[in-house]
Design a protein around this motif. Structure first.
Motif, PDB file in Angstrom:
ATOM      1  N   GLU A   1       0.868  -1.264  -0.104  1.00 56.94           N
ATOM      2  CA  GLU A   1      -0.112   0.035   0.041  1.00 56.94           C
ATOM      3  C   GLU A   1       0.883   1.303  -0.036  1.00 56.94           C
ATOM      4  O   GLU A   1       0.470   2.138  -0.619  1.00 56.94           O
ATOM      5  CB  GLU A   1      -0.613  -0.011   1.270  1.00 56.94           C
ATOM      6  CG  GLU A   1      -1.860  -1.172   1.147  1.00 56.94           C
ATOM      7  CD  GLU A   1      -2.929  -0.958   2.320  1.00 56.94           C
ATOM      8  OE1 GLU A   1      -4.047  -1.568   2.043  1.00 56.94           O
ATOM      9  OE2 GLU A   1      -2.552  -0.711   3.500  1.00 56.94           O
TER      10      GLU A   1
ATOM     11  N   HIS B   1      -1.204  -8.902  -3.746  1.00 54.29           N
ATOM     12  CA  HIS B   1      -2.478  -8.965  -4.238  1.00 54.29           C
ATOM     13  C   HIS B   1      -3.524  -8.413  -3.476  1.00 54.29           C
ATOM     14  O   HIS B   1      -4.559  -7.701  -4.123  1.00 54.29           O
ATOM     15  CB  HIS B   1      -2.699 -10.452  -4.564  1.00 54.29           C
ATOM     16  CG  HIS B   1      -4.255 -10.908  -5.029  1.00 54.29           C
ATOM     17  ND1 HIS B   1      -4.878 -10.696  -6.118  1.00 54.29           N
ATOM     18  CD2 HIS B   1      -5.040 -11.509  -3.933  1.00 54.29           C
ATOM     19  CE1 HIS B   1      -6.103 -11.291  -5.918  1.00 54.29           C
ATOM     20  NE2 HIS B   1      -6.329 -11.472  -4.691  1.00 54.29           N
ATOM     21  N   GLN B   2      -3.650  -8.705  -2.434  1.00 53.12           N
ATOM     22  CA  GLN B   2      -4.522  -8.006  -1.341  1.00 53.12           C
ATOM     23  C   GLN B   2      -4.796  -6.572  -1.399  1.00 53.12           C
ATOM     24  O   GLN B   2      -5.797  -5.883  -1.541  1.00 53.12           O
ATOM     25  CB  GLN B   2      -4.485  -8.610  -0.181  1.00 53.12           C
ATOM     26  CG  GLN B   2      -4.796 -10.116   0.093  1.00 53.12           C
ATOM     27  CD  GLN B   2      -4.635 -10.580   1.361  1.00 53.12           C
ATOM     28  OE1 GLN B   2      -4.270  -9.796   2.126  1.00 53.12           O
ATOM     29  NE2 GLN B   2      -4.696 -11.731   1.694  1.00 53.12           N
TER      30      GLN B   2
ATOM     31  N   SER C   1      -5.958  -5.311  -5.083  1.00 51.61           N
ATOM     32  CA  SER C   1      -7.368  -5.693  -5.438  1.00 51.61           C
ATOM     33  C   SER C   1      -8.059  -4.625  -5.398  1.00 51.61           C
ATOM     34  O   SER C   1      -8.178  -3.664  -4.335  1.00 51.61           O
ATOM     35  CB  SER C   1      -7.768  -6.926  -4.399  1.00 51.61           C
ATOM     36  OG  SER C   1      -6.944  -7.854  -4.857  1.00 51.61           O
ATOM     37  N   GLY C   2      -9.041  -4.242  -6.228  1.00 55.66           N
ATOM     38  CA  GLY C   2     -10.195  -3.092  -6.322  1.00 55.66           C
ATOM     39  C   GLY C   2      -9.370  -1.857  -6.785  1.00 55.66           C
ATOM     40  O   GLY C   2     -10.119  -0.764  -6.619  1.00 55.66           O
ATOM     41  N   THR C   3      -8.202  -1.917  -7.198  1.00 54.38           N
ATOM     42  CA  THR C   3      -7.623  -0.579  -7.203  1.00 54.38           C
ATOM     43  C   THR C   3      -7.203  -0.734  -9.013  1.00 54.38           C
ATOM     44  O   THR C   3      -7.427  -1.642  -9.572  1.00 54.38           O
ATOM     45  CB  THR C   3      -5.957  -0.632  -6.673  1.00 54.38           C
ATOM     46  OG1 THR C   3      -5.095  -1.268  -7.312  1.00 54.38           O
ATOM     47  CG2 THR C   3      -6.417  -0.622  -5.289  1.00 54.38           C
ATOM     48  N   GLU C   4      -6.809   0.379  -9.411  1.00 59.99           N
ATOM     49  CA  GLU C   4      -6.280   0.498 -10.949  1.00 59.99           C
ATOM     50  C   GLU C   4      -5.134  -0.561 -11.218  1.00 59.99           C
ATOM     51  O   GLU C   4      -4.837  -0.505 -12.553  1.00 59.99           O
ATOM     52  CB  GLU C   4      -6.374   1.985 -11.133  1.00 59.99           C
ATOM     53  CG  GLU C   4      -7.312   2.964 -11.336  1.00 59.99           C
ATOM     54  CD  GLU C   4      -7.067   4.176 -11.741  1.00 59.99           C
ATOM     55  OE1 GLU C   4      -5.796   4.492 -11.911  1.00 59.99           O
ATOM     56  OE2 GLU C   4      -8.152   5.055 -11.663  1.00 59.99           O
TER      57      GLU C   4
ATOM     58  N   GLU D   1      -5.027  -3.529 -10.082  1.00 60.14           N
ATOM     59  CA  GLU D   1      -5.226  -5.204  -9.854  1.00 60.14           C
ATOM     60  C   GLU D   1      -4.573  -5.909 -10.876  1.00 60.14           C
ATOM     61  O   GLU D   1      -4.492  -7.163 -10.510  1.00 60.14           O
ATOM     62  CB  GLU D   1      -6.779  -5.397  -9.493  1.00 60.14           C
ATOM     63  CG  GLU D   1      -7.608  -4.959 -10.918  1.00 60.14           C
ATOM     64  CD  GLU D   1      -9.013  -4.957 -10.328  1.00 60.14           C
ATOM     65  OE1 GLU D   1      -9.247  -5.304  -9.249  1.00 60.14           O
ATOM     66  OE2 GLU D   1      -9.717  -5.124 -11.477  1.00 60.14           O
ATOM     67  N   ASP D   2      -4.328  -5.368 -12.016  1.00 59.55           N
ATOM     68  CA  ASP D   2      -3.643  -6.499 -12.901  1.00 59.55           C
ATOM     69  C   ASP D   2      -2.242  -6.481 -13.328  1.00 59.55           C
ATOM     70  O   ASP D   2      -1.840  -6.953 -14.204  1.00 59.55           O
ATOM     71  CB  ASP D   2      -4.358  -5.948 -14.164  1.00 59.55           C
ATOM     72  CG  ASP D   2      -5.914  -6.410 -14.518  1.00 59.55           C
ATOM     73  OD1 ASP D   2      -6.184  -7.432 -13.795  1.00 59.55           O
ATOM     74  OD2 ASP D   2      -6.615  -5.665 -15.463  1.00 59.55           O
TER      75      ASP D   2
ATOM     76  N   ASP E   1      -7.444 -16.550 -11.959  1.00 59.34           N
ATOM     77  CA  ASP E   1      -7.849 -15.244 -11.916  1.00 59.34           C
ATOM     78  C   ASP E   1      -6.978 -14.026 -12.564  1.00 59.34           C
ATOM     79  O   ASP E   1      -7.553 -13.092 -13.029  1.00 59.34           O
ATOM     80  CB  ASP E   1      -8.413 -14.780 -10.700  1.00 59.34           C
ATOM     81  CG  ASP E   1      -9.470 -15.765 -10.079  1.00 59.34           C
ATOM     82  OD1 ASP E   1     -10.266 -16.173 -10.820  1.00 59.34           O
ATOM     83  OD2 ASP E   1      -9.407 -16.009  -8.735  1.00 59.34           O
TER      84      ASP E   1
END
Length: 314
Positions: A206, A231-232, A235-238, A240-241, A259
């Motif tokens: 983060e 990964h955690q 996740s849910g951010t721009e 995440e890939d 995934d």
């Protein structure tokens, strides 16, 4: 894969696990100490140890979970040395912490087998492990391939989640990873310890996102638990890939590969490490000369072979 071998494991009040072999023909007594059973990788070592006790008529021993405590690991091994022991095995929490223990074992003619992480400043009978320099190099090489598949750039930016500071495995995985970085068009934006912990890695990742944002193309984690933490955090951010690679081959991390096509790991085989360490210990007791190190090959795992890998080892 469970963390206990049914019918083969008991625990005393000190949380030391003792495995008892088959009756008769028990010629070699040993002990194995690991840093923490909270890490699945070391729980797999316990499984390998218990399986060896069950399968071999000539082998028995005790298993010690240090619960992340360096002082507890030293105490457990000192206690083992005071008993009738043929050889001992340990995954050191830190490279220098067990130096006096190895020296004492050598003075008592008890071969000490270092497993997964080596001991500095002393001479164990041998060191059984993956080539962690190679694992680090291969993990960053895999990460580089993912980043190239995702987008074409002249240079790629990564962040590094290091393991426990002072551990030989951390030093070696960083050496291998940076060896690949220095020979390719990769820039390391930031490098910080995640203590081999998912929870710690979340906070570090983060912070990396706050500092570097979408400049991050990939994450090199020294183990899968920290890869899971990255990964955690993403996740849910721009981001995440963003590509992430780890090392070890943990079930929780590999389960995510379906995934994200840009996730991967270089899997170690801890059960094979323990079987080999036991073989080396017996050879040392019998007076055979051992090589300074014995390497166990790692396995590259991606979305393409994740299912086969999980079916075989979990």
């Amino acid at each position: 894969m469970t963390t206990e071998s049914q019918g083969m494991t008991t625990e005393n009040q000190g949380m030391t696990t003792e495995s008892q072999g088959n009756s008769g023909g028990q010629d070699y007594q040993s002990t194995l100490s690991v840093p923490s059973l909270n890490i699945v990788y070391f729980a797999r070592m316990q499984n390998g140890f218990n399986e060896a006790v069950q399968e071999r008529d000539n082998f028995s021993g005790t298993f010690n979970n240090s619960r992340g405590s360096q002082s507890e690991q030293i105490s457990d091994l000192q206690t083992a040395l005071s008993n009738d022991l043929d050889f001992m095995m340990a995954v050191p929490i830190r490279a220098e912490a067990l130096t006096p223990t190895v020296e004492q074992a050598n003075d008592q003619d008890v071969p000490f087998i270092a497993v997964d992480r080596n001991v500095s400043g002393a001479d164990p009978a041998t060191y059984v492990a993956s080539d962690n320099v190679s694992l680090g190099r291969r993990s960053v090489e895999l990460l580089h391939g993912f980043m190239q598949d995702a987008q074409s750039k002249d240079e790629y930016n990564i962040v590094e989640l290091q393991g426990t500071q002072g551990a030989s495995v951390t030093n070696e995985r960083q050496e291998g990873g940076m060896e690949y970085v220095n020979n390719n068009s990769i820039n390391v934006l930031g490098s910080q310890t995640g203590e081999f912990s998912t929870e710690t890695a979340v906070g570090v990742m983060e912070d990396f996102v706050t500092r570097y944002g979408d400049d991050i193309d990939g994450v090199y984690a020294h183990n899968d638990l920290m890869a899971l933490g990255a990964h955690q955090a993403l996740s849910g951010t721009e981001l995440e890939d963003v590509a992430i690679t780890g090392i070890d081959g943990s079930e929780a991390w590999v389960n995510l590969f379906s995934d994200n096509q840009y996730y991967g790991t270089i899997a170690q085989l801890p059960e094979e490490m323990i079987r080999t360490a036991i073989d080396m210990g017996i050879k040392a007791v019998e007076g055979e000369d051992l090589e300074d190190s014995v390497q166990i090959e790692g396995l590259e795992v991606t979305g393409e072979n994740a299912s086969d890998y999980l079916n075989q080892y979990f």
